[in-house]
Scaffold this active site. Sequence first.
Site, PDB file in Angstrom:
ATOM      1  N   GLU A 121       0.829  -1.207   0.000  1.00 58.60           N
ATOM      2  CA  GLU A 121       0.000   0.000   0.000  1.00 58.60           C
ATOM      3  C   GLU A 121       0.867   1.263   0.000  1.00 58.60           C
ATOM      4  OE1 GLU A 121       0.391  -1.022   4.429  1.00 58.60           O
ATOM      5  OE2 GLU A 121       0.180  -2.102   2.525  1.00 58.60           O
ATOM      6  N   HIS A 142      -0.060 -11.543   5.870  1.00 61.78           N
ATOM      7  CA  HIS A 142      -1.331 -11.544   6.604  1.00 61.78           C
ATOM      8  C   HIS A 142      -1.903 -12.950   6.734  1.00 61.78           C
ATOM      9  CE1 HIS A 142      -1.402  -7.156   5.450  1.00 61.78           C
ATOM     10  NE2 HIS A 142      -1.699  -7.100   6.734  1.00 61.78           N
ATOM     11  N   ASP A 151      -4.867  -3.536   6.471  1.00 63.85           N
ATOM     12  CA  ASP A 151      -4.149  -2.290   6.728  1.00 63.85           C
ATOM     13  C   ASP A 151      -3.967  -1.413   5.491  1.00 63.85           C
ATOM     14  OD1 ASP A 151      -2.376  -3.969   5.512  1.00 63.85           O
ATOM     15  OD2 ASP A 151      -0.920  -4.007   7.138  1.00 63.85           O
ATOM     16  N   GLU A 241      -8.837  -6.775  11.309  1.00 63.66           N
ATOM     17  CA  GLU A 241      -7.547  -7.463  11.450  1.00 63.66           C
ATOM     18  C   GLU A 241      -7.288  -7.794  12.918  1.00 63.66           C
ATOM     19  OE1 GLU A 241      -2.861  -6.678  10.215  1.00 63.66           O
ATOM     20  OE2 GLU A 241      -4.466  -5.505   9.284  1.00 63.66           O
TER      21      GLU A 241
END
Length: 256
Positions: A121, A142, A151, A241
């Site tokens: 990201e 993840h 995220d 998350e």
Amino acid sequence: MSRFENYRNAYPNARLTRSPEGVLEIALHTNGGKLVFDGHTHEQFVDLFHDVGSDPDNRVVILTGTGDAFMDEISPEGFDFFTPRGYDKIYREGKKVLMNLLDIEVPLIAALNGPVLLHSEYALLADIVLATPNTVFQDKPHFDFGIVPGDGVNLLWPEVIGSVRGRYFILTRQQLDAQTAKEWGAVNEVVPTERLLARAHEIASELAKLPPLTSRYTRIALTQKLRRIIDEGVGYGLALEGISAAEVARSMNPSA
């Protein structure tokens, strides 16, 4: 307001250099080699990007890595995913680091020197993305850790490459090579490894010739939609998350 001389040596995992025309290069690293991302860098980059964005003398920013990868290794050191207080810190930093990247209100160039297997990201919030032939994208850690990829990758990949492609990329841990990423709109140029930083600086030097307010406000104008996406969605994604991290913790210690 930040000044370069006050923060240039403040961050142990970022090597900062700036040209006379105001092109700031940020090279992420660990002990001078490839970056190993951990809880300490997670915290550190919040302040790093804040300082960079608060310095009025930065005209263009180049974000790159060190060695043969942009970011492909993560360590659990410094992270506490499994207590409310520990995850609260991750939650707050996870939101702030992306907004601080967007608050770098000058053109931002990502020069991806190799694989981007986590925190892609960061690159997708840049205005211009350059890659090398050995750059690959994947959201690996993840699901490796058994937690929701919340995220920012969950928001930005579907936005950049399309909803169906983006969800497939996340769910299957797809490895996306540089050329495919270019064809799908996540990369602007694929350049030889030895030319990567030179090409980034060529582009940056041209951008630095623009009037300061023009370049600054163009970055702002071009990122309004991304700002809305991050502001509206990243907190919720990080909360999901955290719930999944709590479930992982429970499975590791069923009696707790």
